[in-house]
Write a protein that holds these residues in place. Structure first.
Motif, short mmCIF file in Angstrom:
data_model
loop_
_atom_site.label_atom_id
_atom_site.label_comp_id
_atom_site.label_asym_id
_atom_site.label_seq_id
_atom_site.Cartn_x
_atom_site.Cartn_y
_atom_site.Cartn_z
N VAL A 188 0.83 -1.21 0.00
CA VAL A 188 0.00 0.00 0.00
C VAL A 188 0.86 1.26 0.00
O VAL A 188 2.03 1.24 0.40
N ASP A 189 0.24 2.36 -0.45
CA ASP A 189 0.93 3.65 -0.48
C ASP A 189 0.69 4.46 0.79
O ASP A 189 1.43 5.40 1.07
N ALA A 190 -0.34 4.11 1.54
CA ALA A 190 -0.66 4.80 2.79
C ALA A 190 -1.54 3.88 3.62
O ALA A 190 -2.16 2.94 3.10
N ILE A 191 -1.59 4.17 4.92
CA ILE A 191 -2.44 3.41 5.84
C ILE A 191 -3.42 4.37 6.49
O ILE A 191 -3.04 5.47 6.92
N TYR A 192 -4.68 3.96 6.55
CA TYR A 192 -5.71 4.73 7.25
C TYR A 192 -6.17 3.91 8.45
O TYR A 192 -6.63 2.78 8.30
N VAL A 193 -6.03 4.49 9.64
CA VAL A 193 -6.46 3.82 10.87
C VAL A 193 -7.84 4.37 11.26
O VAL A 193 -7.96 5.51 11.69
N PRO A 194 -8.89 3.59 11.10
CA PRO A 194 -10.23 4.06 11.47
C PRO A 194 -10.38 4.12 12.98
O PRO A 194 -9.48 3.71 13.73
N THR A 195 -11.52 4.60 13.44
CA THR A 195 -11.78 4.64 14.88
C THR A 195 -12.18 3.24 15.34
O THR A 195 -13.30 3.00 15.79
N ASP A 196 -11.23 2.34 15.21
CA ASP A 196 -11.35 0.94 15.61
C ASP A 196 -10.57 0.80 16.91
O ASP A 196 -9.36 1.00 16.95
N ASN A 197 -11.26 0.45 17.99
CA ASN A 197 -10.61 0.46 19.30
C ASN A 197 -9.47 -0.52 19.42
O ASN A 197 -8.49 -0.27 20.12
N THR A 198 -9.56 -1.65 18.74
CA THR A 198 -8.48 -2.64 18.79
C THR A 198 -7.22 -2.08 18.15
O THR A 198 -6.12 -2.18 18.71
#
Length: 319
Positions: free
Chosen positions: A209-219
């Motif tokens: 991947v070219d970038a990572i998106y961290v959602p509001t996922d508590n884990t």
């Protein structure tokens, strides 16, 4: 006098888990629980407590964290039911689901829940019915993607780590994938069912991947620092769904001040304590969309944030 945050939390936990109810025997008990402890959820909890004071509510509070374990969340919910509190405040989707499964009588006010309908907490946002209402923190996902492309326009593949067991994370993945596809961007998923799996999920994205998106996922958010280490080594820029994660090493986000989310939640709790029925109170949406940036983190990923973006920031951290 400045009080150390950790000391305050420890004192809060000690004083609010005593078997005898606090300083006022007739004070209503507000039982607060969260699926895990991380800055956003902690700020939300603190906002609830402060917000109750602002509302003039003389309530006693108790707090328990499930430490990322859904089974523990269910145990906490059952324990709270045995305490017969005036209101249960459930922070995060898993904790809200556990509380809703444990009681149909005690009022429940959820907060930091992305999709209350999809999570099965309510059937109608305008008129929830039953004993549950609360506040949604659905992220401004289209704005998040716009921000990623403005800072890193070369992104063609976007990695999204998530816990498939968190209903909120599944909803966010689905919605973000839709926005990404509209822009010709491929989403690569990486699953992590518990915090210990986050490193492996991050490593699986390296080279893909070219970038990572961290959602509001508590884990994922609970183990964010370990993901950041892997991403920095691979020079993969990381963006987040919550603004509290920006100070922890993500490049930027557009989102909510979770302390204020807690304050907003407390206003709903106060209405319930004053006699209104949760089922009659419409589910609210969190207010505020501040742009928070971390130029130092960006540099660690080999990225420079354009001046046009920096000039719009409500807050710059990590400098």
């Amino acid at each position: 006098m400045r009080v150390d945050r950790r000391s305050f939390i420890i004192a809060l936990l000690i004083t609010t888990t005593l078997p005898v109810r606090g300083w006022a025997a007739d004070a209503p008990l507000v039982a607060i629980t969260a699926i895990v402890e991380h800055p956003a959820l902690d700020a939300c909890r603190d906002g609830v407590i402060e917000g109750l004071k602002q509302q003039g509510v003389a309530a006693e509070t108790t707090y328990e964290s499930a430490q990322g374990q859904p089974a523990t969340a269910a145990q906490i919910a059952r324990s709270f039911v045995g305490m017969a509190p005036a209101v249960i405040v459930a922070i995060s989707t898993p904790s809200a689901q556990a509380a809703a499964s444990a009681t149909k009588d005690i009022p429940i006010v959820f907060t930091a829940v992305t999709d209350p309908v999809g999570a099965g907490l309510v059937t109608d946002l305008a008129r929830p019915g039953g004993n549950v209402t609360g506040l949604s923190d659905l992220s401004p996902l289209a704005q998040h993607l716009d921000l990623i492309l403005e800072i890193s326009p070369q992104v063609k593949t976007l990695g999204i780590p998530y816990n498939p067991g968190e209903a909120n994370a599944v909803t966010l993945l689905r919605l973000m994938t839709g926005y990404a596809n509209e822009r010709g961007i491929q989403v690569v998923e990486a699953t992590a069912s518990k915090s210990a799996d986050v490193v492996a999920a991050a490593r699986s994205l390296a080279g893909q991947v070219d970038a990572i998106y961290v959602p509001t996922d508590n884990t994922i958010v609970s183990a964010l620092e370990s993901l950041i280490v892997v991403a920095r080594q691979a020079k993969i820029p990381v963006f987040s769904g919550d603004t509290d994660s920006v100070a922890r090493g993500c490049i930027g986000s557009i989102g909510f001040d979770y302390f204020q989310v807690g304050v907003q939640t407390a206003a709903i709790v106060a209405r319930v304590l004053k006699g209104e029925k949760p089922g009659d109170l419409a589910v609210e949406v969190a207010q505020g969309t501040d742009l928070v940036l971390n130029p130092t983190a960006a540099a660690a990923f080999g990225v420079t944030i354009p001046e046009a973006v920096l000039s719009r920031a409500a807050k710059i951290v990590g400098a």
